[in-house]
Design an enzyme around this catalytic site. Structure first.
Site, PDB file in Angstrom:
ATOM      1  N   GLU A 107     -43.938  30.988 -75.098  1.00  0.00           N
ATOM      2  CA  GLU A 107     -44.942  31.115 -76.156  1.00  0.00           C
ATOM      3  C   GLU A 107     -44.930  32.572 -76.562  1.00  0.00           C
ATOM      4  OE1 GLU A 107     -47.864  32.414 -77.985  1.00  0.00           O
ATOM      5  OE2 GLU A 107     -49.161  31.898 -76.291  1.00  0.00           O
TER       6      GLU A 107
ATOM      7  N   CYS B 145     -52.100  35.879 -80.310  1.00  0.00           N
ATOM      8  CA  CYS B 145     -50.917  35.334 -80.971  1.00  0.00           C
ATOM      9  C   CYS B 145     -51.302  34.354 -82.068  1.00  0.00           C
ATOM     10  CB  CYS B 145     -50.013  34.642 -79.948  1.00  0.00           C
ATOM     11  SG  CYS B 145     -49.313  35.744 -78.716  1.00  0.00           S
TER      12      CYS B 145
END
Length: 472
Positions: free
Chosen positions: A232, A266
């Site tokens: 990720e 993020c």
């Protein structure tokens, strides 16, 4: 980078830690591997669930203390840090309640494959290395730890070097919750130690949340060793607003989506793509609300935006904004680091951004909002997809056809309509393109580190085991 707690609100080094030696690393891997050989067979889902729920109880009881620790280490506001601790408890409870069902055998049509019985069985892989970032010191690691432990895996955590106390706390609270010693360990080691750990044959897989270069490095090592990974990585999430949207609600949510976690997420919205008919009004309202945010001491309940976690992070976003303005972009608010101690950067809004600017092509990891005008839905989607990233996305419209268009055409791992991208234990989480691969959370996350074993059982009278000479 030293392994140390450095208060980002003051720049003061609070505590330093000695990295684990090679011998200590080897001992931790051996302990994890030996524990896995026993743990996978000797514990039931019910036992693991009891320990997961007990861990959740501890996280809830210690939420205020834990929040203060996270705020000290990386600067998030105290209120958001407490919310993170409570979210971790929710994550453990979700998998305690659902792991057995999520990993239940999946029956196949036995008759179609010439079997008496056929099914998929999910079994744990073994020791999983987790390389985690500082921005959500506990939640990022719990997203891996809770499903991995409930599936029967064991974990080794290599956390970011600036959140060592958070890393040690997580291993401690999991053990105090009842999981056997060695099920989850924290190793305080530099990034250079990751390759040695991942190449150890006793380590079965890895998961990483972090930067693109870090992901490339881990993926290359894991690929060489033929070990599964979940990555990720970064995101440059679009936040699209169309004329049919509730404008005031969209503005309010957009501001929250940009400055959550001091802008260091993020999945924070970073690029705001607004239909030309409402662009000027949206930007004016957005700027007004960004200016009203209070920047300061993250332990003050009135603070909306605390410091950036690192000095280098603060300097990087300052350069991205400065370079854009020098190249012709317009600064609507913010744009200059605050004077005084600590690594503070104000909520910032930039317009008139062109494709040659870093603000257009790079992830901006701080409270900086980039504004884009779109003539129609086609251009909005074109701008949204004009990035190497594909993690989350947000689209605001009350038009059903437009909603479906965004769901179908935005290149991202997640699309949130009339809301902001958030991770939930109940929903799979991950990206596409250079935002990584694999999924965390929900059923996808717990199966990520399982062997999906095909089981074919013929009748005792069958002479055609496995279909005989049929083509593979």
């Amino acid at each position: 980078m030293p392994i140390a707690t450095i208060n980002p609100a003051t720049g003061e080094t609070v505590k330093t830690f000695t990295p684990a030696s090679d011998a200590e690393v080897d001992a931790a891997i051996a302990r994890a591997y030996e524990r896995f050989l026993d743990y996978r067979h000797s514990t039931t889902f019910a036992q693991r669930a009891q320990w997961a729920n007990a861990t959740a109880d501890l996280l809830e009881a210690e939420a205020d203390e834990v929040a203060a620790m996270m705020t000290l280490e990386m600067g998030k506001t105290l209120k958001s840090a407490k919310a993170e601790a409570l979210k971790c408890a929710k994550g453990f409870r979700y998998y305690a309640q659902n792991a057995e069902q999520l990993l239940a055998d999946e029956p196949a049509d036995a008759g179609k494959v010439g079997a008496a019985r056929a099914y998929i069985r999910y079994q744990p892989l073994g020791v999983v290395l987790a390389v985690m970032p500082w921005n959500f010191p506990l939640w990022q690691a719990v997203r891996f730890a809770a499903p991995a432990l409930m599936a029967g895996n064991v974990g080794i955590l290599k956390h970011a070097s600036n959140v060592p106390q958070s890393a040690l706390y997580l291993a401690d609270v999991i053990t105090r919750g009842g999981f056997p010693e060695g099920c989850f360990q924290t190793l305080l080691v530099p990034s250079s130690a990751v390759e040695r750990i991942l190449r150890d044959p006793r380590v079965a897989a890895a998961t990483l949340t972090g930067s693109e270069p870090a992901g490339q490095s881990v993926a290359a090592i894991a690929g060489d060793e033929i070990k599964p990974t979940v990555l990720e990585l970064g995101g440059s999430d679009p936040f699209i607003v169309m004329p049919s949207a509730d404008l005031d609600e969209a503005v309010k949510t957009a501001v929250t989506a940009r400055v959550q976690n001091n802008g260091q997420s993020c999945i924070a919205a970073k690029r705001f793509i607004v239909h030309t008919d409402i662009y000027d009004t949206f930007v004016d309202k957005f700027v007004e609300q960004m200016k009203a945010l209070k920047v300061g001491d993250p332990t003050d309940p009135a603070t909306d935006v605390g410091p950036l976690a690192t000095e280098s992070g603060r300097d990087e976003i300052a350069k991205q904004v400065d370079d854009a303005v020098a190249a012709g972009a317009t600064l609507r608010c913010g744009g200059k680091p605050l004077d005084g101690p600590g690594w503070f950067y104000p909520p910032t809004v930039v317009t008139d951004i062109t494709k040659d600017m870093a603000l257009y092509t790079e992830e901006v990891f701080g409270p900086v909002a980039s504004m884009y005008r779109a003539a129609d839905i086609d251009e909005a989607i074109e701008i949204a997809n004009a990035t190497t990233f594909g993690l989350g996305s947000n689209a605001w419209t009350n038009d059903a056809a437009e909603q479906q268009r965004f769901i179908d055409d935005i290149e991202a791992g997640q699309v949130f309509i009339n809301g902001m991208t958030v991770s939930y234990p109940e929903l799979g989480f991950g990206g596409v393109k250079r935002s990584g691969y694999g999924r965390e959370l929900a059923g996808l996350g717990i199966r990520a580190f399982c062997n999906a074993k095909t089981v074919w059982i013929g009748s005792s009278k069958s002479g055609d085991a496995g279909g005989g000479s049929k083509v593979e």
